[in-house]
Write a protein that holds these residues in place. Structure first.
Motif, short mmCIF file in Angstrom:
data_model
loop_
_atom_site.label_atom_id
_atom_site.label_comp_id
_atom_site.label_asym_id
_atom_site.label_seq_id
_atom_site.Cartn_x
_atom_site.Cartn_y
_atom_site.Cartn_z
N ALA A 58 0.88 -1.11 -0.07
CA ALA A 58 0.06 -0.16 0.07
C ALA A 58 0.94 1.20 0.09
O ALA A 58 1.85 1.28 0.82
N LYS A 59 0.50 2.15 -0.67
CA LYS A 59 1.49 3.58 -0.87
C LYS A 59 0.94 4.18 0.45
O LYS A 59 -0.14 4.20 0.98
N THR A 60 1.76 5.04 0.80
CA THR A 60 1.59 6.02 2.15
C THR A 60 2.40 7.35 1.72
O THR A 60 3.47 7.18 1.03
N THR A 61 1.90 8.30 2.23
CA THR A 61 2.46 9.77 2.23
C THR A 61 3.09 9.87 3.53
O THR A 61 3.78 11.12 3.73
N ALA A 62 3.33 9.06 4.35
CA ALA A 62 3.60 9.32 5.73
C ALA A 62 5.38 9.30 5.57
O ALA A 62 5.80 8.35 5.04
N LYS A 64 8.57 9.08 7.90
CA LYS A 64 9.25 8.70 9.03
C LYS A 64 10.11 9.89 9.74
O LYS A 64 11.09 10.12 8.92
N PHE A 100 5.70 9.31 12.82
CA PHE A 100 5.47 9.64 11.48
C PHE A 100 4.71 11.24 11.57
O PHE A 100 4.22 11.41 12.43
N ASP A 102 2.18 12.74 8.31
CA ASP A 102 1.56 12.37 7.26
C ASP A 102 1.40 13.71 6.27
O ASP A 102 0.75 14.56 6.61
N GLY A 104 0.48 13.89 3.36
CA GLY A 104 -0.62 13.98 2.43
C GLY A 104 -1.57 14.91 2.26
O GLY A 104 -2.16 15.40 1.48
N SER A 128 2.22 11.20 14.38
CA SER A 128 1.71 9.96 14.68
C SER A 128 2.47 9.02 15.24
O SER A 128 3.71 8.90 14.77
#
Length: 237
Positions: A58-62, A64, A100, A102, A104, A128
């Motif tokens: 799954a893609k993520t914009t978070a 680290k 993280f 995000d 996004g 988060s």
């Protein structure tokens, strides 16, 4: 005009087929989850094998921004046969907790440009906290005590240890001082990233301030977080 039974029949048939397909799909999802979680994969000799059962990408914009690491000591106690049979377990195990941001949801309205001060302020979402990772394979202490530790007691002790280790690490990761350190790490990291982009565009004179939603000052101003508090106060004296 009222629809005739003949006209309604194809609609009922299509609805029934759609419901049947949905039911079959739901049953397959439940079956696949059961297979993944509870069915033991075996070879031709009926021996359990090592195998990746299922993967999901799954893609993520978070992004680290920090990692907390440490070691915790965890204890557990098991009592059976009305108190006649007791056993205990103590382990020391390393853990990590990742933090993280995000990115996004960073819309244009989250960027504020102050032409007079040549300052770009970016309001980012709050930190988060990821699920704590407890590495039980790297235990430095794993001691079980008791006159007679049954198989059931050993399993119960191990389960209690795992749950307590996970809970303790998660609680540690959510402590205020660690969240503050993660936020500071996010500020510095994103500020450095934006400064690099601005420098590449020959805009080295622009200051960058990274803020969080809860840091709005009462007068609408924000601290310039590219400097320390001592530097800000010193320049104002």
């Amino acid at each position: 005009m009222t629809a005739t039974p003949i006209a309604r029949s194809p609609v009922k048939l299509a609805l029934a087929i759609a419901l049947l397909i949905a039911a079959i799909f739901a049953i397959k999802v439940v079956y696949d989850r059961y297979q993944d979680a509870y069915v033991v994969e075996q070879n031709d000799d009926r021996e359990a094998i090592d195998r990746i059962v299922r993967t999901t990408f799954a893609k993520t914009t978070a992004l680290k921004v920090a990692t907390l690491s440490g070691t915790e000591q965890v204890t557990a106690r098991d009592v059976r046969m009305g108190g006649w049979l007791t056993s205990a377990k103590v382990v020391k195990v390393p853990f990590t907790v990742d933090y993280f941001v995000d990115l996004g949801g960073l819309s244009p309205r989250k960027y504020q440009w102050d032409e007079r001060r040549r300052r770009l302020t970016v309001e980012i979402p709050d930190i988060s906290v990821a699920q704590a990772n407890v590495d039980e394979s790297a235990m430095t202490i794993n001691q079980t005590s008791g006159v007679w530790v049954t198989r059931g007691a050993e399993a119960a002790l191990a389960k209690t240890i795992s749950a307590k280790a996970q809970g303790n690490a998660q609680a540690e990761g959510r402590k205020a001082e660690h969240l503050a350190a993660a936020r500071e790490s996010a500020r510095r990291g994103l500020s450095t990233l934006l400064h690099g982009a601005l420098a590449a565009a020959k805009q080295d004179d622009i200051a960058v301030a990274i803020t969080f939603p809860f840091e709005r000052a009462s007068d609408g101003e924000r601290w310039d977080t590219t400097k320390s508090i001592a530097e800000v106060l010193g320049n104002g004296s």
